[in-house]
Design a protein around this motif. Structure first.
Motif, PDB file in Angstrom:
ATOM      1  N   ARG A   4       0.840  -1.201   0.000  1.00  0.00           N
ATOM      2  CA  ARG A   4       0.000   0.000   0.000  1.00  0.00           C
ATOM      3  C   ARG A   4       0.873   1.248   0.000  1.00  0.00           C
ATOM      4  N   SER A   5       0.355   2.302  -0.621  1.00  0.00           N
ATOM      5  CA  SER A   5       1.093   3.554  -0.657  1.00  0.00           C
ATOM      6  C   SER A   5       0.131   4.708  -0.411  1.00  0.00           C
ATOM      7  N   VAL A   6       0.701   5.848  -0.093  1.00  0.00           N
ATOM      8  CA  VAL A   6      -0.116   7.039   0.138  1.00  0.00           C
ATOM      9  C   VAL A   6      -0.813   7.437  -1.158  1.00  0.00           C
ATOM     10  N   GLY A   7      -0.096   7.367  -2.268  1.00  0.00           N
ATOM     11  CA  GLY A   7      -0.690   7.717  -3.562  1.00  0.00           C
ATOM     12  C   GLY A   7      -1.880   6.846  -3.905  1.00  0.00           C
ATOM     13  N   GLY A   8      -1.742   5.546  -3.672  1.00  0.00           N
ATOM     14  CA  GLY A   8      -2.854   4.628  -3.940  1.00  0.00           C
ATOM     15  C   GLY A   8      -4.040   4.880  -3.033  1.00  0.00           C
ATOM     16  N   ALA A   9      -3.780   5.156  -1.760  1.00  0.00           N
ATOM     17  CA  ALA A   9      -4.866   5.426  -0.821  1.00  0.00           C
ATOM     18  C   ALA A   9      -5.608   6.702  -1.191  1.00  0.00           C
ATOM     19  N   SER A  13      -9.610   6.964  -2.540  1.00  0.00           N
ATOM     20  CA  SER A  13     -10.581   7.546  -1.615  1.00  0.00           C
ATOM     21  C   SER A  13     -11.051   8.946  -2.001  1.00  0.00           C
ATOM     22  N   THR A  14     -10.669   9.433  -3.163  1.00  0.00           N
ATOM     23  CA  THR A  14     -11.066  10.782  -3.573  1.00  0.00           C
ATOM     24  C   THR A  14     -11.889  10.724  -4.858  1.00  0.00           C
ATOM     25  N   ARG A  20      -7.376  11.697 -10.668  1.00  0.00           N
ATOM     26  CA  ARG A  20      -6.592  11.739 -11.909  1.00  0.00           C
ATOM     27  C   ARG A  20      -5.539  12.834 -11.872  1.00  0.00           C
ATOM     28  N   GLY A  21      -5.906  14.002 -11.337  1.00  0.00           N
ATOM     29  CA  GLY A  21      -4.928  15.079 -11.210  1.00  0.00           C
ATOM     30  C   GLY A  21      -3.794  14.709 -10.273  1.00  0.00           C
ATOM     31  N   PHE A  22      -4.129  14.049  -9.177  1.00  0.00           N
ATOM     32  CA  PHE A  22      -3.121  13.638  -8.194  1.00  0.00           C
ATOM     33  C   PHE A  22      -2.173  12.604  -8.787  1.00  0.00           C
ATOM     34  N   VAL A  23      -2.724  11.585  -9.429  1.00  0.00           N
ATOM     35  CA  VAL A  23      -1.889  10.549 -10.038  1.00  0.00           C
ATOM     36  C   VAL A  23      -1.049  11.136 -11.170  1.00  0.00           C
ATOM     37  N   GLY A  24      -1.634  12.051 -11.956  1.00  0.00           N
ATOM     38  CA  GLY A  24      -0.881  12.701 -13.021  1.00  0.00           C
ATOM     39  C   GLY A  24       0.289  13.497 -12.487  1.00  0.00           C
TER      40      GLY A  24
END
Length: 128
Positions: A4-9, A13-14, A20-24
């Motif tokens: 698990r990672s912070v990015g995946g969480a 959950s958003t 999409r903006g966060f992952v990008g």
């Protein structure tokens, strides 16, 4: 591995647009979370020191105003970092000429060109 990672969480959950903006942003700059955290620590520390120095003995009576100022600075700084961070583009869903023109523009003047996206000095200038 299924670590698990912070990015995946955050992405799970958003809402989809934020996710999409966060992952990008994480794809374009893997150190984005560290930079955001550093900016927040510096902003909150400096704002707290300012409030303590500025309010002095009145800090206990005006703690709500001081906290409000610190929170506003923190949100403004987070939004500034969010807007200035490069984003990895996932393609375009443009349907008309103006949308295609906007899709061909870089996200900022320093956005790197890739094999599928070539930028000229004119398009970089217009992106500012």
């Amino acid at each position: 591995s299924a670590r698990r990672s912070v990015g995946g969480a955050v992405s799970r959950s958003t809402p989809q647009a934020f996710s999409r903006g966060f992952v990008g942003r994480l794809m374009a700059d893997p150190a984005f979370l560290y930079k955001l955290a550093f900016e927040q620590v510096v902003t909150i520390s400096a704002a707290t020191m300012y409030e303590v120095a500025h309010r002095g003995d009145r800090l206990k009576a005006e703690w709500d105003l001081a906290l409000s100022n610190i929170m506003q600075l923190s949100v403004a700084n987070a939004l500034t970092v969010w807007c200035m961070t490069p984003v990895r583009s996932f393609g375009s869903s443009a349907t008309n000429g103006f949308q295609k023109f906007l899709a061909s523009m870089p996200n900022n003047a320093f956005d790197r060109a890739g094999p599928l996206r070539q930028y000229t000095n004119a398009t970089r200038g217009l992106s500012v």
